[in-house]
Design an enzyme around this catalytic site. Structure first.
Site, short mmCIF file in Angstrom:
data_model
loop_
_atom_site.label_atom_id
_atom_site.label_comp_id
_atom_site.label_asym_id
_atom_site.label_seq_id
_atom_site.Cartn_x
_atom_site.Cartn_y
_atom_site.Cartn_z
N GLN A 1 44.50 49.94 39.88
CA GLN A 1 45.06 51.18 40.42
C GLN A 1 46.56 51.28 40.14
O GLN A 1 47.20 52.26 40.54
CB GLN A 1 44.82 51.27 41.93
CG GLN A 1 43.37 51.32 42.35
CD GLN A 1 42.70 52.64 41.98
OE1 GLN A 1 43.36 53.64 41.64
NE2 GLN A 1 41.39 52.67 42.02
N LYS B 1 40.56 54.46 34.23
CA LYS B 1 41.30 55.02 35.36
C LYS B 1 42.64 55.60 34.92
O LYS B 1 43.39 56.15 35.71
CB LYS B 1 41.53 53.96 36.44
CG LYS B 1 40.24 53.53 37.15
CD LYS B 1 40.56 52.63 38.32
CE LYS B 1 39.37 51.79 38.77
NZ LYS B 1 38.34 52.55 39.44
N HIS C 1 39.49 44.87 46.25
CA HIS C 1 38.26 45.49 45.73
C HIS C 1 37.24 44.37 45.52
O HIS C 1 37.62 43.23 45.28
CB HIS C 1 38.64 46.16 44.40
CG HIS C 1 37.56 46.98 43.77
ND1 HIS C 1 36.52 46.43 43.06
CD2 HIS C 1 37.37 48.32 43.72
CE1 HIS C 1 35.74 47.41 42.59
NE2 HIS C 1 36.24 48.56 42.99
N CYS D 1 33.88 50.15 47.42
CA CYS D 1 33.81 48.79 46.87
C CYS D 1 34.80 47.87 47.57
O CYS D 1 35.43 47.02 46.92
CB CYS D 1 34.05 48.78 45.36
SG CYS D 1 32.86 49.73 44.46
N ASP E 1 45.35 42.20 40.20
CA ASP E 1 44.39 43.27 39.92
C ASP E 1 45.20 44.57 39.78
O ASP E 1 45.66 45.13 40.76
CB ASP E 1 43.39 43.36 41.08
CG ASP E 1 42.51 44.61 41.01
OD1 ASP E 1 42.69 45.42 40.07
OD2 ASP E 1 41.66 44.78 41.90
#
Lengths: 147, 409
Positions: B201, B224, B121, B364, B198
């Site tokens: 998600q 999220k 991302h 993104c 990261d």
């Protein structure tokens, strides 16, 4: 099933410009070149304008994007060809008013462009429709300032 | 499959959009919020609102207890050793920037390498681009396999002894790929590099365990995972955080302040300058309670089942391309696709007119779009409140879209 609003958005003339774009390509020599993109969605346009004696003699575009952005670009090049810079900018203002859902000057024949008025009901798509016009405005404004 | 009753906790789902019951398939962008989270934030503002770490008064104590209680909840949620390793931030972007600006500037120099992948991302690309430019380090990308997965061979071939930082997404927001973070971390450590993850998600969808992964930093966002916007987490190993300088200076993060010199509070507060995101942290804690009551393992299973069902049904539509691993067991509940030559914006608009929310664009992840050789895609992302009926509606909507664009004109 698709609603009336959708039919308003995707009129036949729009799909025709999308599938058979007018003035697709690039003018090679001595033309104004404007590259713009819509960073939120990745649509991009490469616009070349040939302006002589304050008149847009030729306009061509290349790019990638949705049916609304590409058909709008096709219609824009068609509309500004042969127009004086002032007239081209005036068309752009009328188009902007149309997109914002405002009353717009209907004394000028807008031709195919009129078909895009359904976009005003889809706020998320207005930026798609105005991309090519913003590129044109940028190009002719720079030309005006230089002279 | 999880019980459909879960939907009833999400007031927003109980509405019509453009004359149709809402089908929300954009949880990858942000998830919806259950009443439990909305109520927790409301309760905070109605009964506890006060600034933290300073009030002698009762409200101040209540707010501090709730805020620090949220930190303990996050610690447990990701199995960190200590709450000193849990820093509240504005979100994943701020978390990664904190590592790049604090750890990165202090430890990366000219000639060093920073390694990321083609599936990152923007929030896990640009902080490293900037750090590379500032320091003269080289930014390297690990190439992807044809199906959008990472091979450990290529990971090993890219990371060298010059590599100082490896930063990789746990679950791709476009391809849904779940990356072998534990194995990559091991490779990074063998070369003396630190591993940044990261987890934006990943946190909503699977059980995090930072001690098992052995990663050095892990970032995620609250919004999220059923929590509010504006709150996120940076996990960092205590030994590393201790040596790092804050990147924001001011109130809350100081110990002694002199006219020309000041000292910092201990961890984690030295990284939390200014009045913290109190309501956000409390909302995030409520979201964690909610998710844990259902069970992260159950949620992950539910999403796999939905992804499998969706891929099966969607591939019956002629001209539909799905990006990323074909094997649903290798991906989270994210299905990114294109439909013939209908532009994803147009797909998303037609679906929206049927009450179905999907994402369209570059998500993104412009470098990944380039790798996929497309400028944009449409994405359906699933969460615990989605059902097979939602996917049936999506598939019907896609068939309508196809007819509309191919036949009508």
């Amino acid at each position: 099933m698709p609603s009336n609003n959708l039919d308003q958005l995707y009129r036949q003339v729009i799909m025709d410009h999308y599938k058979n774009p007018r003035n697709k390509g690039s003018i090679e020599d001595g033309a104004l070149t404007i590259d713009m993109n819509n960073p939120t969605c990745g649509d991009r346009i490469h616009l070349t304008l040939q302006v002589e004696d304050g008149v847009v003699q030729n306009a061509k575009f290349d790019g990638e994007g949705c049916s609304i952005s590409m058909s709008s670009a096709s219609m824009m090049t068609q509309a500004v060809k042969g127009k004086k810079i002032d007239e081209a900018l005036q068309l752009s203002h009328i188009f902007s008013d149309m997109m914002l859902g405002k009353e717009y000057d209907d004394s000028i024949d807008l031709g195919d462009i009129e078909a895009l008025n359904g976009v005003a009901k889809f706020p998320a798509r207005i930026k798609c429709a105005t991309l090519a016009w913003k590129a044109m405005e940028k190009g002719v404004s720079e030309e005006q300032q230089q002279n | 499959m999880l019980s459909k009753e879960i939907r009833s906790y999400f007031p927003i789902l109980n509405q019509e959009i453009n004359g149709h019951p809402l089908v929300y398939l954009d949880s990858g962008a942000t998830s919806q919020k259950p009443v439990q989270v909305i109520e927790a934030i409301k309760k905070y503002y109605e009964f506890e609102n006060s600034n933290v770490h300073r009030g002698v008064h009762t409200l101040g104590n209540r707010a501090t207890e709730s805020y620090e209680g949220a930190r303990e909840k996050v610690r447990k949620f990701m199995n960190a050793k200590s709450t000193q390793e849990i820093i509240f931030t504005r979100g994943t972007t701020t978390s990664i920037n904190t590592v790049a600006q604090s750890y990165g500037r202090a430890n990366v120099k000219e000639g060093d390498e920073i390694v990321i992948t083609h599936m990152e991302h923007h929030s896990n690309i640009i902080p490293w681009q900037q750090l590379a430019k500032e320091t003269g380090a080289t930014l390297k990308y690990i190439d992807l396999e044809a199906d959008g997965t990472l091979s450990l061979e290529k990971v090993s071939a890219t990371i060298t002894d010059k590599t100082k930082i490896v930063s990789i997404v746990y679950v791709s927001n476009v391809l849904g790929t779940m990356n072998p973070i534990k194995e990559i971390t091991q490779i990074a450590h063998e070369h003396g590099a630190i591993m940044v993850v990261d987890g934006a998600q990943a946190a909503p969808h699977l059980k995090l365990d930072v001690q098992n992964l052995d990663c050095d930093f892990l970032a995620f966002s609250g919004h999220k995972m059923c929590g509010p916007t504006g709150i996120g987490v940076l996990y960092g190993k205590q030994a590393l955080l201790e040596k790092m300088e804050p990147i924001e200076f001011g109130g809350e993060m100081i110990d002694f302040v002199g006219l020309y010199e000041s000292t910092w509070k201990e961890l984690p507060w030295k990284f939390e300058g200014g009045t913290p995101i109190i309501a956000g942290a409390i909302g995030l804690a409520a979201a964690i309670d909610f998710l844990e009551e259902i069970g992260l393992d159950e949620i992950e299973k539910h999403e796999h089942e939905l992804a499998t069902y969706a891929m099966d049904k969607m591939l019956t539509i002629e001209g539909l391309t799905i990006y990323g691993p074909n094997d649903p067991s290798k991906r989270a509940g994210i299905v990114t696709f294109n439909l013939d030559d209908v532009h994803p914006h147009d797909v998303a608009t037609v679906l929206d007119m049927s009450g179905i929310a999907v994402r369209a664009g570059h998500h993104c992840a412009q470098p990944l779009m380039k790798w996929l050789q497309c400028t944009a895609t449409a994405r359906a992302s699933f969460y615990l409140y989605n059902t097979e009926e939602d996917i049936d509606r999506l598939v019907a909507g896609l068939r309508t879209t196809k007819e509309y664009f191919n036949d009508a004109f």
